[in-house]
Motif scaffolding. Sequence first.
Motif, mmCIF file in Angstrom:
data_model
loop_
_atom_site.group_PDB
_atom_site.id
_atom_site.type_symbol
_atom_site.label_atom_id
_atom_site.label_comp_id
_atom_site.label_asym_id
_atom_site.label_seq_id
_atom_site.Cartn_x
_atom_site.Cartn_y
_atom_site.Cartn_z
ATOM 1 N N GLN A 10 26.219 44.433 35.222
ATOM 2 C CA GLN A 10 26.993 44.351 33.981
ATOM 3 C C GLN A 10 28.261 45.196 34.147
ATOM 4 O O GLN A 10 28.195 46.419 34.212
ATOM 5 C CB GLN A 10 26.160 44.857 32.803
ATOM 6 C CG GLN A 10 26.824 44.654 31.451
ATOM 7 C CD GLN A 10 25.902 45.084 30.319
ATOM 8 O OE1 GLN A 10 25.914 46.224 29.902
ATOM 9 N NE2 GLN A 10 25.079 44.148 29.839
ATOM 10 N N TYR A 49 28.993 40.145 31.230
ATOM 11 C CA TYR A 49 27.619 40.451 30.816
ATOM 12 C C TYR A 49 26.755 40.755 32.033
ATOM 13 O O TYR A 49 25.968 41.704 32.055
ATOM 14 C CB TYR A 49 27.022 39.281 30.026
ATOM 15 C CG TYR A 49 25.528 39.387 29.902
ATOM 16 C CD1 TYR A 49 24.945 40.371 29.113
ATOM 17 C CD2 TYR A 49 24.680 38.528 30.609
ATOM 18 C CE1 TYR A 49 23.568 40.502 29.027
ATOM 19 C CE2 TYR A 49 23.305 38.648 30.518
ATOM 20 C CZ TYR A 49 22.751 39.634 29.729
ATOM 21 O OH TYR A 49 21.393 39.769 29.655
ATOM 22 N N PHE A 228 15.366 48.490 30.140
ATOM 23 C CA PHE A 228 16.601 49.258 30.159
ATOM 24 C C PHE A 228 16.197 50.707 29.882
ATOM 25 O O PHE A 228 15.526 50.989 28.890
ATOM 26 C CB PHE A 228 17.582 48.766 29.096
ATOM 27 C CG PHE A 228 18.243 47.467 29.469
ATOM 28 C CD1 PHE A 228 19.304 47.449 30.351
ATOM 29 C CD2 PHE A 228 17.798 46.274 28.936
ATOM 30 C CE1 PHE A 228 19.917 46.260 30.703
ATOM 31 C CE2 PHE A 228 18.402 45.072 29.270
ATOM 32 C CZ PHE A 228 19.466 45.062 30.164
ATOM 33 N N TYR A 245 25.952 53.740 25.363
ATOM 34 C CA TYR A 245 25.841 52.742 26.425
ATOM 35 C C TYR A 245 24.766 51.696 26.159
ATOM 36 O O TYR A 245 24.956 50.515 26.461
ATOM 37 C CB TYR A 245 25.585 53.444 27.771
ATOM 38 C CG TYR A 245 26.709 54.359 28.160
ATOM 39 C CD1 TYR A 245 27.967 53.857 28.479
ATOM 40 C CD2 TYR A 245 26.538 55.744 28.191
ATOM 41 C CE1 TYR A 245 29.020 54.688 28.826
ATOM 42 C CE2 TYR A 245 27.579 56.590 28.545
ATOM 43 C CZ TYR A 245 28.815 56.057 28.856
ATOM 44 O OH TYR A 245 29.851 56.891 29.192
ATOM 45 N N GLN A 249 25.485 47.629 25.762
ATOM 46 C CA GLN A 249 24.843 46.543 26.508
ATOM 47 C C GLN A 249 24.107 45.603 25.566
ATOM 48 O O GLN A 249 24.052 44.407 25.813
ATOM 49 C CB GLN A 249 23.915 47.107 27.592
ATOM 50 C CG GLN A 249 22.592 47.654 27.162
ATOM 51 C CD GLN A 249 21.522 46.590 27.017
ATOM 52 O OE1 GLN A 249 21.646 45.501 27.572
ATOM 53 N NE2 GLN A 249 20.491 46.903 26.259
ATOM 54 N N GLN A 252 26.375 43.098 24.289
ATOM 55 C CA GLN A 252 26.607 42.085 25.315
ATOM 56 C C GLN A 252 25.462 41.067 25.360
ATOM 57 O O GLN A 252 25.679 39.872 25.475
ATOM 58 C CB GLN A 252 26.758 42.756 26.682
ATOM 59 C CG GLN A 252 28.053 43.504 26.877
ATOM 60 C CD GLN A 252 29.222 42.571 27.106
ATOM 61 O OE1 GLN A 252 29.137 41.645 27.909
ATOM 62 N NE2 GLN A 252 30.304 42.802 26.390
ATOM 63 N N ASN A 324 16.159 49.164 34.709
ATOM 64 C CA ASN A 324 17.610 49.005 34.803
ATOM 65 C C ASN A 324 18.253 50.293 34.284
ATOM 66 O O ASN A 324 18.205 50.580 33.089
ATOM 67 C CB ASN A 324 18.056 47.795 33.991
ATOM 68 C CG ASN A 324 19.521 47.453 34.213
ATOM 69 O OD1 ASN A 324 20.323 48.314 34.559
ATOM 70 N ND2 ASN A 324 19.866 46.197 33.996
ATOM 71 N N PHE A 327 24.038 50.160 32.926
ATOM 72 C CA PHE A 327 24.395 49.180 31.903
ATOM 73 C C PHE A 327 25.416 49.794 30.954
ATOM 74 O O PHE A 327 25.612 51.011 30.907
ATOM 75 C CB PHE A 327 23.156 48.732 31.118
ATOM 76 C CG PHE A 327 22.327 49.869 30.590
ATOM 77 C CD1 PHE A 327 22.643 50.510 29.402
ATOM 78 C CD2 PHE A 327 21.223 50.325 31.295
ATOM 79 C CE1 PHE A 327 21.891 51.573 28.918
ATOM 80 C CE2 PHE A 327 20.456 51.385 30.828
ATOM 81 C CZ PHE A 327 20.791 52.010 29.635
ATOM 82 N N GLY A 328 26.069 48.936 30.200
ATOM 83 C CA GLY A 328 26.952 49.384 29.127
ATOM 84 C C GLY A 328 28.194 50.120 29.573
ATOM 85 O O GLY A 328 28.864 50.754 28.764
#
Length: 358
Positions: A10, A49, A228, A245, A249, A252, A324, A327-328
């Motif tokens: 991402q 994304y 996540f 963050y 995400q 998204q 994960n 992200f973000g």
Amino acid sequence: MQVGVHLGFQNLHGLPDYEFFRKETQLAIEAEAMGFDFAAMVEHHFTDYAACPDPLQALSYVAAKTKTIKLMPAAVILPWNDPLRVVEKTAMLDALCEGRLHLGMGRGAARREFDKFGVTLHDSREMFDEAALIIMDGLESGYVEADTKWYKQPRAEIRPRPQGWSRDRCVMVSMSPSSCEVAADYGLKALRFSQGDWSKTLPEIDKYRNTFREKHGKQAPPFIISDFMVCFADRAKVTDYTDKYFAAQFRQVANHYEFMSPHFKDLPSYATYAYMGDMAAARGGPDKAYKDYVDGNLIGTPDELYEKHLMRKAMVGDYEIIANFSFGGMPYEDVYEQMKLFADKVMPRLKAEEPVPA
């Protein structure tokens, strides 16, 4: 318990794509040194994304840089890929990584991606079900052939010949009742993304396990949860990074899959996504609904993460994790900090646990 990393690619950092892609892929290589069991990568196309159009190709690079970590596309989206090519590429990578590959398969859920490939969400259930059988049979036999509604394939020999393949090395993304049923029927390990209250998924999980046992005469394998994850020693930093963050995400996610659109209501095989849309609407939109999403994922200090895991395990039984951490638009120095902290403080406790009795 097996514990891995799940790379989502991402790009909300504002970095050039080439630089971002190299940094994200490097996380899989560092994961081996930290003691993770798996490196998993998504397949997504066309947007910030998630931008990893071929996880098998990306994992080939990781294979050359590692020795022991297992490799898994999570997942190859079958309606977007020719089954013959999936078998060929899987066999080739498995040869190069000396049998470390596990094949994750999914059917996708975003109209914006399906439209570009000229297929529809409406057809994804049938396309996946047919393609998955063709691929698994091809990996086990060394030949691919098909005469189905969606796939016409003359008998073709696979080279390099697949070696040592069974359905034990195949994983299916199972985010709806119909997908859980197919995974159990085909004898596949199930992969689920954390998307909210786990108590609401228990009927699907129980049905998967019961059907698997009835069909195959043995206990279903532990399913995989993709989380996540936010993991820092400082509780204030956990809160700050979650709001900054994790919220970014989730916006998204909501936008990419169009949670607020009613189109999922006409697609019973996407019931989970329809539920996510209803939840978002009830809470006033994606910006607020993400707080429910947080509750389903592993967020907290190391001790808080482990306690939350114990509560979830008591509810759903044995499972494995692919986490994960990136992200973000989170800076990569922070991604590494939380990966290392999780590997040092949480992962040893997870791996030391005894399985839940069947």
